[in-house]
Design an enzyme around this catalytic site. Sequence first.
Site, PDB file in Angstrom:
ATOM      1  CE  LYS A  44      -4.382   1.393   0.286  1.00  0.00           C
ATOM      2  NZ  LYS A  44      -5.157   1.088   1.501  1.00  0.00           N
ATOM      3  CG  HIS A  45      -0.220   4.791  -0.146  1.00  0.00           C
ATOM      4  ND1 HIS A  45      -0.723   5.352  -1.306  1.00  0.00           N
ATOM      5  CD2 HIS A  45      -1.246   4.771   0.746  1.00  0.00           C
ATOM      6  CE1 HIS A  45      -1.992   5.680  -1.111  1.00  0.00           C
ATOM      7  NE2 HIS A  45      -2.335   5.333   0.111  1.00  0.00           N
ATOM      8  CG  HIS A  78      15.969   7.681   1.774  1.00  0.00           C
ATOM      9  ND1 HIS A  78      17.256   7.187   1.752  1.00  0.00           N
ATOM     10  CD2 HIS A  78      15.708   8.006   3.052  1.00  0.00           C
ATOM     11  CE1 HIS A  78      17.765   7.240   2.980  1.00  0.00           C
ATOM     12  NE2 HIS A  78      16.850   7.736   3.782  1.00  0.00           N
ATOM     13  CG  ASN A  90      14.712   5.796  10.374  1.00  0.00           C
ATOM     14  OD1 ASN A  90      15.785   5.501   9.881  1.00  0.00           O
ATOM     15  ND2 ASN A  90      14.488   6.929  11.023  1.00  0.00           N
TER      16      ASN A  90
END
Length: 529
Positions: A280-281, A529, A423
């Site tokens: 999801k996302h 990231h 993180n």
Amino acid sequence: MTDLHPVRRALISVSDKTGLVDLARELADMGVQLLSTGGSAGLLREAGLEVTDVAEVTGFPEMMDGRVKTLHPKVHGGLLALRDNESHVAAMEDHGIEGIDLLIVNLYPFEETVAKGADYDTCIENIDIGGPAMIRAAAKNHAFVTTVVDVGDYGLLIDELKVNEGRTSLAFRKRLAQIAYARTGAYDAAVSTWMAAAIGEPAPRRRVFAGTLAQTLRYGENPHQTAAFYTDGTARPGVSTAEQHQGKELSYNNINDTDAAFELVSEFLPANGPACAIIKHANPCGVARGGTLREAYMRAFDCDRTSAFGGIIALNRPLDGETAEEIAQIFTEVVIAPGADDAAKRVFSRKKNLRLLTTDGLADPATATLTLRQVSGGLLVQDKDNGRIDMDDLRVVTTRRPSEKEMADLLFAWTVAKHVKSNAIVYARDGKTVGIGAGQMSRVDSSTIAAHKAQRMADELGLAETPAKGSVVASDAFFPFPDGLLAAAEAGATAVIQPGGSMRDDEVIRAADDAGLAMVLTGMRHFRH
């Protein structure tokens, strides 16, 4: 510039002969004189068409194994001459140069040759020289010359000529000129990228990336953003090569999330058992192994049922009907798998908006590829994170060693953490995730969020206690302080896997010992990231 310009003379030199005879016959029927080279000329003659060899025009035979055949003023003068420039016209008359109004060229199959793993010399011989030179010349002179480089544009060309009675419009020529320059640009990019790898140049002075339009998208991440999807020509199994069996067109976010899901599930070899990843996302909300594909899905779903709604599901084995029945119980955007049987397709046919993609294989996590990210004024380019560890790479640093079961879960959690935004904290137990904390500025927050999700899972499933009790925890980077580690211990984790490398490693190790945790270091970080 002249708008409508007649096509009286065409030069054809193609490597891919698909549709060539039909195209040439249409042109001949319109009274277009055909010039050609080598194999293209031979094929057209076999079809009964009248063709003039370029060698007859230039007065020079093809030579040097075909390396030199079109690099001649009578070819390039015919392509580049401005028909409305008196000095150009005079030069043509003085030197016996006839105009070429249409260029049909596709290039030596360099990309395909590289993809087949050919040796260096073979790849070099498949670098086209005359073709790109002619394409660039014709495209530059699009005021008068039509340039066709893609087989897919043959039909458009014939339609244009028929509508305009043997002529092409300036708008049409401009459009094809842009396509032509994009093709030569992509071709040169492929050559330079291959050569950089071949000579071991990790950071060439100039780097070019190219793609081929796969589809225009309704919008980008948000409705006010325009977007399109381009493929890079690699055969890596995944969303770019998959067959879509049903459902509406994939969106920008669908493509991004489906890629993330499939790359994650591809870490789990089918030979080691079924596995499922729910995304999801771009973050995993549940990952699990199971005895069957259905069990793997159900275990992944139970990690975070709330987030799984409207998610992307990736499977490491072909989808079967029983698993499809379970997936169909909730709204799912996309399911991607190496295959799907007829029973699964029948089940999904009742879900018209669900997209089913099959790939005929998994992506190899060890494949060396590049990732790109645009920043203001430039691009960040790096190798794909294909780092992997196994048991021999782990270093136990605590008094207590992990049990065999804990070690298996640690490796599982570490594999998932590699695909979680930093993180990243991942709790896992018995081959399934039980809590995932992603994308937080603080590792403590990621630990806390993951523990909260585990407790919510317990509440939803009616469990007596949080599944984080007795779990293991993976951290994508070192713990800079003991606090994140202690948050995991408070949640019930019994073993930890992390890269190590902090200035306070000794302090973190002592905290782990005091808490009775087993901890192993990987020496490898997985920031994402």
